[in-house]
Design a protein around this motif. Structure first.
Motif, PDB file in Angstrom:
ATOM      1  N   LYS A 115       5.462  -7.741   3.628  1.00  0.00           N
ATOM      2  CA  LYS A 115       4.521  -8.124   4.692  1.00  0.00           C
ATOM      3  C   LYS A 115       3.952  -9.130   4.479  1.00  0.00           C
ATOM      4  O   LYS A 115       3.226  -9.550   3.463  1.00  0.00           O
ATOM      5  N   VAL A 116       3.544  -9.743   5.535  1.00  0.00           N
ATOM      6  CA  VAL A 116       2.426 -11.151   5.587  1.00  0.00           C
ATOM      7  C   VAL A 116       1.490 -10.754   6.618  1.00  0.00           C
ATOM      8  O   VAL A 116       1.781 -10.506   7.617  1.00  0.00           O
ATOM      9  N   THR A 117       0.322 -11.002   5.966  1.00  0.00           N
ATOM     10  CA  THR A 117      -0.775 -10.770   6.881  1.00  0.00           C
ATOM     11  C   THR A 117      -1.671 -12.242   7.283  1.00  0.00           C
ATOM     12  O   THR A 117      -1.969 -12.747   6.054  1.00  0.00           O
ATOM     13  N   ILE A 118      -1.765 -12.541   8.664  1.00  0.00           N
ATOM     14  CA  ILE A 118      -2.402 -13.491   8.866  1.00  0.00           C
ATOM     15  C   ILE A 118      -3.737 -13.136   9.700  1.00  0.00           C
ATOM     16  O   ILE A 118      -3.720 -12.301  10.553  1.00  0.00           O
ATOM     17  N   SER A 119      -4.807 -13.667   9.142  1.00  0.00           N
ATOM     18  CA  SER A 119      -6.078 -13.461   9.847  1.00  0.00           C
ATOM     19  C   SER A 119      -6.744 -14.614  10.266  1.00  0.00           C
ATOM     20  O   SER A 119      -6.821 -15.752   9.591  1.00  0.00           O
ATOM     21  N   TYR A 120      -7.567 -14.521  11.280  1.00  0.00           N
ATOM     22  CA  TYR A 120      -8.251 -15.711  12.046  1.00  0.00           C
ATOM     23  C   TYR A 120      -9.436 -15.187  12.704  1.00  0.00           C
ATOM     24  O   TYR A 120      -9.409 -13.925  13.071  1.00  0.00           O
ATOM     25  N   PRO A 121     -10.318 -15.911  12.626  1.00  0.00           N
ATOM     26  CA  PRO A 121     -11.683 -15.513  13.442  1.00  0.00           C
ATOM     27  C   PRO A 121     -11.440 -15.019  14.895  1.00  0.00           C
ATOM     28  O   PRO A 121     -10.731 -15.484  15.598  1.00  0.00           O
ATOM     29  N   ALA A 122     -12.026 -13.825  15.306  1.00  0.00           N
ATOM     30  CA  ALA A 122     -11.817 -13.418  16.844  1.00  0.00           C
ATOM     31  C   ALA A 122     -12.268 -14.176  17.740  1.00  0.00           C
ATOM     32  O   ALA A 122     -11.854 -14.086  18.798  1.00  0.00           O
ATOM     33  N   SER A 123     -13.191 -15.316  17.631  1.00  0.00           N
ATOM     34  CA  SER A 123     -13.737 -16.425  18.590  1.00  0.00           C
ATOM     35  C   SER A 123     -12.584 -17.112  18.694  1.00  0.00           C
ATOM     36  O   SER A 123     -12.460 -17.911  19.664  1.00  0.00           O
ATOM     37  N   ALA A 124     -11.376 -17.127  18.024  1.00  0.00           N
ATOM     38  CA  ALA A 124      -9.983 -17.997  18.524  1.00  0.00           C
ATOM     39  C   ALA A 124      -9.217 -17.143  19.357  1.00  0.00           C
ATOM     40  O   ALA A 124      -7.990 -17.344  19.227  1.00  0.00           O
ATOM     41  N   SER A 140      10.471 -24.978   9.299  1.00  0.00           N
ATOM     42  CA  SER A 140      10.239 -26.261   8.404  1.00  0.00           C
ATOM     43  C   SER A 140       9.244 -27.098   9.339  1.00  0.00           C
ATOM     44  O   SER A 140       9.008 -26.963  10.546  1.00  0.00           O
ATOM     45  N   LEU A 141       8.847 -28.227   8.478  1.00  0.00           N
ATOM     46  CA  LEU A 141       7.621 -28.915   9.178  1.00  0.00           C
ATOM     47  C   LEU A 141       8.449 -30.479   9.263  1.00  0.00           C
ATOM     48  O   LEU A 141       7.690 -31.233  10.069  1.00  0.00           O
ATOM     49  N   ALA A 142       9.680 -30.432   9.276  1.00  0.00           N
ATOM     50  CA  ALA A 142      10.317 -31.528   9.308  1.00  0.00           C
ATOM     51  C   ALA A 142      10.572 -31.953  10.727  1.00  0.00           C
ATOM     52  O   ALA A 142      10.438 -31.123  11.610  1.00  0.00           O
ATOM     53  N   GLU A 143      10.144 -33.147  11.068  1.00  0.00           N
ATOM     54  CA  GLU A 143      10.132 -33.663  12.621  1.00  0.00           C
ATOM     55  C   GLU A 143      11.540 -33.727  13.253  1.00  0.00           C
ATOM     56  O   GLU A 143      12.434 -34.019  12.403  1.00  0.00           O
ATOM     57  N   PRO A 144      11.753 -33.336  14.395  1.00  0.00           N
ATOM     58  CA  PRO A 144      10.807 -32.527  15.155  1.00  0.00           C
ATOM     59  C   PRO A 144      10.730 -31.099  15.017  1.00  0.00           C
ATOM     60  O   PRO A 144      11.741 -30.341  14.739  1.00  0.00           O
ATOM     61  N   ALA A 145       9.506 -30.520  14.268  1.00  0.00           N
ATOM     62  CA  ALA A 145       9.323 -29.083  14.365  1.00  0.00           C
ATOM     63  C   ALA A 145       9.564 -28.329  15.317  1.00  0.00           C
ATOM     64  O   ALA A 145       9.135 -28.701  16.459  1.00  0.00           O
ATOM     65  N   ARG A 146      10.239 -26.992  15.005  1.00  0.00           N
ATOM     66  CA  ARG A 146      10.592 -26.234  16.155  1.00  0.00           C
ATOM     67  C   ARG A 146       9.677 -25.110  16.267  1.00  0.00           C
ATOM     68  O   ARG A 146       9.817 -24.154  15.537  1.00  0.00           O
ATOM     69  N   TRP A 147       8.433 -25.048  16.971  1.00  0.00           N
ATOM     70  CA  TRP A 147       7.515 -24.025  16.838  1.00  0.00           C
ATOM     71  C   TRP A 147       7.612 -22.972  17.882  1.00  0.00           C
ATOM     72  O   TRP A 147       8.175 -23.430  19.092  1.00  0.00           O
ATOM     73  N   THR A 148       7.516 -21.764  17.601  1.00  0.00           N
ATOM     74  CA  THR A 148       7.933 -20.711  18.349  1.00  0.00           C
ATOM     75  C   THR A 148       6.809 -19.802  18.350  1.00  0.00           C
ATOM     76  O   THR A 148       6.297 -19.414  17.260  1.00  0.00           O
ATOM     77  N   LYS A 149       6.589 -19.255  19.614  1.00  0.00           N
ATOM     78  CA  LYS A 149       5.345 -17.955  19.468  1.00  0.00           C
ATOM     79  C   LYS A 149       5.798 -16.893  18.817  1.00  0.00           C
ATOM     80  O   LYS A 149       6.937 -16.320  18.791  1.00  0.00           O
ATOM     81  N   VAL A 150       4.949 -16.345  17.895  1.00  0.00           N
ATOM     82  CA  VAL A 150       4.932 -15.049  17.182  1.00  0.00           C
ATOM     83  C   VAL A 150       5.139 -13.900  18.341  1.00  0.00           C
ATOM     84  O   VAL A 150       4.105 -13.858  18.871  1.00  0.00           O
ATOM     85  N   THR A 209       0.001  -8.771  11.326  1.00  0.00           N
ATOM     86  CA  THR A 209       0.938  -8.418  10.431  1.00  0.00           C
ATOM     87  C   THR A 209       2.391  -8.755  10.729  1.00  0.00           C
ATOM     88  O   THR A 209       2.879  -8.303  11.807  1.00  0.00           O
ATOM     89  N   LEU A 210       3.041  -9.450   9.774  1.00  0.00           N
ATOM     90  CA  LEU A 210       4.482 -10.003   9.846  1.00  0.00           C
ATOM     91  C   LEU A 210       5.300  -9.390   8.921  1.00  0.00           C
ATOM     92  O   LEU A 210       5.010  -9.040   7.817  1.00  0.00           O
ATOM     93  N   ILE A 211       6.700  -9.159   9.481  1.00  0.00           N
ATOM     94  CA  ILE A 211       7.593  -8.859   8.109  1.00  0.00           C
ATOM     95  C   ILE A 211       8.055 -10.046   7.680  1.00  0.00           C
ATOM     96  O   ILE A 211       8.216 -11.087   8.248  1.00  0.00           O
ATOM     97  N   GLU A 212       8.071  -9.985   6.226  1.00  0.00           N
ATOM     98  CA  GLU A 212       8.202 -11.110   5.382  1.00  0.00           C
ATOM     99  C   GLU A 212       9.651 -11.562   5.580  1.00  0.00           C
ATOM    100  O   GLU A 212      10.583 -10.811   5.561  1.00  0.00           O
ATOM    101  N   THR A 213       9.966 -12.928   5.539  1.00  0.00           N
ATOM    102  CA  THR A 213      11.487 -13.485   5.657  1.00  0.00           C
ATOM    103  C   THR A 213      11.714 -14.004   4.461  1.00  0.00           C
ATOM    104  O   THR A 213      10.740 -14.550   3.699  1.00  0.00           O
TER     105      THR A 213
END
Length: 76
Positions: A1-10, A20-30, A44-48
């Motif tokens: 598992k992968v856990t990502i944490s950020y301030p609650a103020s966000a 990938s970060l190669a242009e054009p990067a294809r970002w999708t909502k988690v 908490t995400l399932i690791e790929t």
């Protein structure tokens, strides 16, 4: 598992991922929801296999193309 944490103020940000970060990067909502944990929000995400990159994007930016927020990355 992968856990990502950020301030609650966000709380006005959404977590996005890309393979990938190669242009054009294809970002999708988690799809997983952030869970309050004290003064932080945690996802908490399932690791790929392979690398996966994450960023927080301000919800008000989703309607237009404004500069991106800071990038987070995960390397297995």
């Amino acid at each position: 598992k992968v856990t990502i944490s950020y301030p609650a103020s966000a709380s006005d940000y959404t977590l996005e991922a890309a393979d990938s970060l190669a242009e054009p990067a294809r970002w999708t909502k988690v799809n997983e929801s952030a869970v309050p944990n004290g003064d932080r929000l945690t996802v908490t995400l399932i690791e790929t296999s392979g690398s996966r990159f994450y960023r927080l994007r301000m919800l008000s930016q989703l309607a237009g193309e404004l500069p991106d927020s800071d990038h987070l990355s995960h390397h297995p």
